[in-house]
Design an enzyme around this catalytic site. Structure first.
Site, PDB file in Angstrom:
ATOM      1  N   GLU A 139       8.075  14.812  11.012  1.00  0.00           N
ATOM      2  CA  GLU A 139       7.803  13.438  11.453  1.00  0.00           C
ATOM      3  C   GLU A 139       6.327  13.146  11.630  1.00  0.00           C
ATOM      4  O   GLU A 139       5.848  12.067  11.267  1.00  0.00           O
ATOM      5  CB  GLU A 139       8.537  13.145  12.771  1.00  0.00           C
ATOM      6  N   HIS A 191      18.558  13.162  22.881  1.00  0.00           N
ATOM      7  CA  HIS A 191      18.880  12.218  21.813  1.00  0.00           C
ATOM      8  C   HIS A 191      19.255  10.833  22.347  1.00  0.00           C
ATOM      9  O   HIS A 191      19.855  10.053  21.622  1.00  0.00           O
ATOM     10  CB  HIS A 191      20.049  12.729  20.961  1.00  0.00           C
TER      11      HIS A 191
HETATM   12  C1  LIG Z   1      12.362  16.379  15.243  1.00  0.00           C
HETATM   13  C2  LIG Z   1      13.735  16.159  14.720  1.00  0.00           C
HETATM   14  N1  LIG Z   1      13.912  15.521  13.562  1.00  0.00           N
HETATM   15  C3  LIG Z   1      15.138  15.312  13.065  1.00  0.00           C
HETATM   16  C4  LIG Z   1      16.238  15.739  13.763  1.00  0.00           C
HETATM   17  C5  LIG Z   1      17.627  15.493  13.200  1.00  0.00           C
HETATM   18  N2  LIG Z   1      18.152  16.761  12.677  1.00  0.00           N
HETATM   19  C6  LIG Z   1      18.923  17.539  13.447  1.00  0.00           C
HETATM   20  S1  LIG Z   1      19.311  18.940  12.694  1.00  0.00           S
HETATM   21  C7  LIG Z   1      18.489  18.540  11.292  1.00  0.00           C
HETATM   22  C8  LIG Z   1      18.472  19.493  10.147  1.00  0.00           C
HETATM   23  C9  LIG Z   1      17.835  20.793  10.477  1.00  0.00           C
HETATM   24  O1  LIG Z   1      18.061  21.733   9.469  1.00  0.00           O
HETATM   25  P1  LIG Z   1      17.689  23.260   9.593  1.00  0.00           P
HETATM   26  O2  LIG Z   1      16.397  23.416  10.318  1.00  0.00           O
HETATM   27  O3  LIG Z   1      17.778  23.833   8.244  1.00  0.00           O
HETATM   28  O4  LIG Z   1      18.793  23.888  10.544  1.00  0.00           O
HETATM   29  P2  LIG Z   1      20.377  23.961  10.298  1.00  0.00           P
HETATM   30  O5  LIG Z   1      20.934  22.678  10.808  1.00  0.00           O
HETATM   31  O6  LIG Z   1      20.608  24.175   8.866  1.00  0.00           O
HETATM   32  O7  LIG Z   1      20.845  25.082  11.158  1.00  0.00           O
HETATM   33  C10 LIG Z   1      17.914  17.291  11.436  1.00  0.00           C
HETATM   34  C11 LIG Z   1      17.138  16.598  10.398  1.00  0.00           C
HETATM   35  C12 LIG Z   1      16.021  16.376  15.002  1.00  0.00           C
HETATM   36  N3  LIG Z   1      17.040  16.792  15.766  1.00  0.00           N
HETATM   37  N4  LIG Z   1      14.773  16.594  15.448  1.00  0.00           N
END
Ligand SMILES: Cc1ncc(C[n+]2csc(CCOP(=O)(O)OP(=O)(O)O)c2C)c(N)n1
Ligand SMILES: [Mg+2]
Lengths: 453, 350
Positions: free
Chosen positions: A187, A256
């Site tokens: 972000e 959130h």
């Molecule tokens: C700063 C932030 N941006 C976006 C999100 C929304 N979000 C939650 S999980 C996620 C994906 C994360 O993927 P990864 O790091 O690969 O972990 P996984 O879910 O695959 O375990 C996103 C975009 C968030 N929680 N925090």
């Protein structure tokens, strides 16, 4: 023993969905994990998996049925070897599937936030079309992108996934990947990249998956976007829109669920817009995209699925900085914005039943604040209650209260009261979450209190 | 276990050239598990899987709300990693945290009751699925903001070095999180100050709907520490023995005072990102292939039956014991009372 297959909840805000397709027939045997059916919500298509094994004895809700309430029985599984004919479907189960019927078993989480949007009064001479806030936002972006090739959308999951909340649905298809750009989860940098691109003359719409994640980027938003025009003595422009869902959704807890209206409204150089209706969402987003300044555009996940009448045509703008009288009245002024309007309009209805005519003002923009509309109303009613989901200290209500004290002191017949979210991080537990948010009853009580009733 | 020492700080005549030579550790290989170790790994992974399946069902029934991210498919990572954990070591991760808690020894009841938002949940029902903590078990969360746990985990390591306690911080994050800027700010300081932190990147190939190659310019996450001189290893995260071996070597590297290390776990999540993810960004065949060819639990089961000659019956006993435990947890979490309304205002400040 028979077990009901229940319509599953798939997301924090899902209340009902469509049963698109059965993948098993009555009489088929099923194993735990088998896909039984497909269901569709306004956001997504999902599969219903079998939890138990046995035989699909009965399909209660036929495929193609719309508005099936979460947790209502859609079929029955019996243990292998039991007779299919012995299964009787109880009347309550059938009733529960009827469109629009609330189910008693629906989890409290879903009902706490499910406030139904009351109909919008619209001028009769304009042709309107009914659409959801989600569609209105999408249309606003699509229309502006057609109109101005320098407008582009950027953010996490905005392109191929069609938006985490499906606001950018169809944009990739129409505008291609040059103008609908998926970013990594970064972000701070993509907000900065958007700001840089805006300084270079493009018109970025930066979507934050939710505004909670914009806190990663808040330095760029404030130090780079908001101040540059001023710091450069008016040379540099930063025509950028930061948009996304803001505030509490349902049960997503402390990290959130925050309302950023007051936060951003503190900052000179930013415009802060918080639409409630679909018509405003569309008209204001179009204005925001055309605005030469950085605009914070705060949406709300719960409102996305609400429908309103929206004027037809692609050149209907709603000006930034102008509040709207959502309901005229003479006894007390209720001021709110965004999702706060749902409580406020319901409270006004309830008050009318008790002989109190509330004037409801939808601020629509928090900065610049249309205080003149509020002042005019309060000079008439002599009383004011503000309603917001955000925290009380230094909230939008505090600001309005201060300005009324400064400019309408002699007109006030009672202190201004603020209805806000509780002064705590948002708890997860269903009962606590409900207590943490404002409710209609307290708006009614506050309005009566300032009317000394 | 012999971690080769780094090439940094050796007073070479050409320090610049030296600092460009990446440190590499030998491939850790596989830990050979005894029968008892295989059985323990089997039971722990099964416990996680059954817990997560139950959580998924309870979500569908409306007993769990909000976001709920399941760990199904990734079990070997946390179970293998905890083979190297010593008393006092800390664990921290993101929102996909149920398994890490179970592997840290937190009772399933307390985790499940948190998922249902009840009074005896581990956070008294206030945190929910994404925000759980246990001081007692040195589990530092449970964080909802992608990447935020990385500096925090680095800070836990800072405290370890400060206190000279010989402990390590195990800091877990995803392939998506690995792109956040604060990760690299942390890497730099961790190496600069030689902090005892094992960064475990759980590369399950997707961040929500975005595949690794659509989000990352360089997709070998084990090399993400190169410009800071942090060694890294890519590990078969579906094989608990490979994870255990890498974990042991990495932990030794940290405990020997060499500073941070990165382990990239190649793993896979079978379910959608959260309950509301239709998972249209990948094919059913892709998921099915991982399930049938690389399932972490099936791998151990196979070895138990074929190599260790364990009996079907002994595995059935474990299945039954795990099922009973999860059943009990679900029952507890369903019937426990909601938090007292007064709890709304407690714990804001100490
Ligand atoms: C700063 C932030 N941006 C976006 C999100 C929304 N979000 C939650 S999980 C996620 C994906 C994360 O993927 P990864 O790091 O690969 O972990 P996984 O879910 O695959 O375990 C996103 C975009 C968030 N929680 N925090
Ligand atoms: Mg991932």
């Amino acid at each position: 023993m028979s077990v009901d297959i229940l319509m599953p909840a798939l997301s924090p805000t899902m209340e009902q969905g469509k049963l698109t397709k059965w993948l098993k027939k009555e009489g088929d045997s099923v194993r735990a994990g088998d896909v039984l059916a497909e269901i569709e919500t306004d956001k997504a298509t999902m599969e219903v998996e079998a939890v138990d094994e046995g035989t699909l004895a009965k399909i209660i809700v036929p495929e193609g049925t719309e508005n099936v309430a979460v947790n209502s029985p859609i079929g029955v599984i019996i243990a292998e070897g039991e007779s299919v004919n012995n299964v009787s479907v109880n009347a309550a189960a059938l009733k529960a599937q009827m469109p629009g019927m609330p189910t008693a078993e629906a989890p409290p989480s879903l009902s706490t936030t499910s406030v139904v949007a009351p109909p919008e009064p619209v001028a009769t001479d304009v042709a309107t079309v009914k659409m959801t806030v989600r569609e209105a936002l999408r249309d606003a972006m699509a229309e502006e992108m057609r109109r101005d090739p320098s407008v582009f959308v950027m953010g996490e999951e905005v392109a191929e996934y069609q938006g985490a909340y499906k606001i950018t649905q169809g944009l990739l298809e129409e505008f291609g990947e040059k103008r609908v750009v998926d970013t990594p989860i970064t972000e701070h940098a993509f907000a900065g990249i958007g700001i840089g691109a805006a300084m270079a003359g493009l018109k970025p719409i930066v979507e934050f998956m939710t505004f909670n994640f914009a806190m990663q980027a808040i330095d760029q938003i404030i130090n780079s976007a908001a101040k540059t025009h001023y710091m450069s003595g008016g040379q540099m422009e930063c025509p950028i829109v930061f948009r996304g869902p803001n505030g509490a959704a349902a049960r997503v807890a402390a990290q959130h669920s925050q309302d950023y209206a007051a936060w951003y409204s503190h900052v000179p150089g930013l415009k802060v817009v918080v639409p409630y209706s679909a018509a405003d969402a569309k008209g204001l987003l179009k204005s925001a995209i055309r605005d030469p300044n950085p605009v914070i555009f705060l949406e709300n996940e719960i409102l996305y699925g609400h429908s309103f009448e929206v004027p037809e045509g692609d050149d209907v703008l709603v000006p930034i900085g102008v509040a709207r009288i959502a309901r005229p009245g003479k006894d007390v002024t209720l001021v709110s914005f965004g999702i706060g309007m749902t409580y406020t309009l319901q409270a006004a209805d309830a008050l009318a039943g008790e002989g109190i005519e509330a004037e409801v003002i939808d601020l629509r923009t928090i900065r610049p604040l249309d205080i003149e509309t509020v002042l005019a109303s309060v000079r008439k009613t002599g009383r004011c209650v503000t309603v917001e989901e955000g925290w009380p200290q230094s909230g939008v209500g505090s600001e309005i209260s201060a300005r009324l004290m400064e400019r309408a002191f002699d007109y006030l017949d009672a202190p201004v009261l603020r209805i806000t979210g509780r002064d705590v991080p948002m708890p997860y537990a269903a009962n606590l979450e409900k207590l943490a948010l404002p409710n209609v009853a307290e708006v009614v009580a506050a309005a009566k209190a300032v009317c000394y009733r | 276990m012999a971690a080769t020492s780094g090439s940094q700080g050796n007073g070479s005549a050409a320090p610049e050239a030296a600092s460009l030579t990446p440190i590499s550790l030998p491939n850790a290989g596989l830990t050979q598990f005894t029968l008892d170790e295989e059985l323990a790994a089997y039971r722990e992974m099964l416990l996680i899987r059954r817990f997560e399946e139950k959580a998924g069902q309870m979500y569908g029934m409306g007993l769990i709300g909000g976001f709920c991210h399941l760990y199904i498919g990734q079990e070997a990572v946390i179970v293998g990693m905890t083979r190297a954990i010593k008393p006092g070591d800390q664990t921290i991760t993101g929102y996909r945290d149920h398994a890490h808690m179970l592997a840290c020894g937190i009772p399933p009841k307390a985790v499940m009751a948190e998922l249902t938002g009840r009074a005896h949940g581990i956070s008294k029902g206030k945190g929910g699925s994404m925000h759980m903590f246990s001081r007692e078990h040195r589990f530092y969360g449970g964080h909802g903001i992608v990447g935020a746990q990385v500096p925090l985990g680095t800070g836990l390591a800072f405290a370890n070095r400060y206190n000279g306690n010989g402990n390590i911080s195990f800091t877990y994050f995803g392939d998506g999180a690995a792109n956040q800027g604060q990760v690299y700010e942390s890497f730099n300081m961790a190496e600069l100050w030689k902090l005892p932190v094992v960064y475990v990147i759980e590369n399950n190939r997707y961040a929500m709907g975005t595949s690794v190659k659509r989000a990352s310019a360089m997709t070998d996450f084990s090399k993400r520490g190169l410009s800071f001189n942090i060694p890294g290893e890519q590990v078969d995260g579906m094989d608990v023995r490979a994870v255990a071996a890498a974990a042991t070597q990495a932990a030794q590297w940290c405990r020997d005072g060499n500073g941070p290390i990165i382990l990239e776990m190649l793993t896979y999540r079978y379910r959608g990102h959260s309950m509301s993810d239709p998972a249209k960004y990948r094919t059913k065949e892709e998921v099915q292939k991982m399930r049938t060819e690389s399932d972490p639990i099936e791998q151990v089961r196979e070895r138990l039956l074929n190599t260790h000659q364990a009996s079907e019956a002994s595995l059935k006993d474990i299945d039954a014991e795990v099922r009973a435990l999860i059943g009990e947890a679900a029952d507890f979490a369903t019937h426990d009372s909601e938090p007292d309304p007064a709890e709304l205002y407690t714990d804001v400040w100490k």
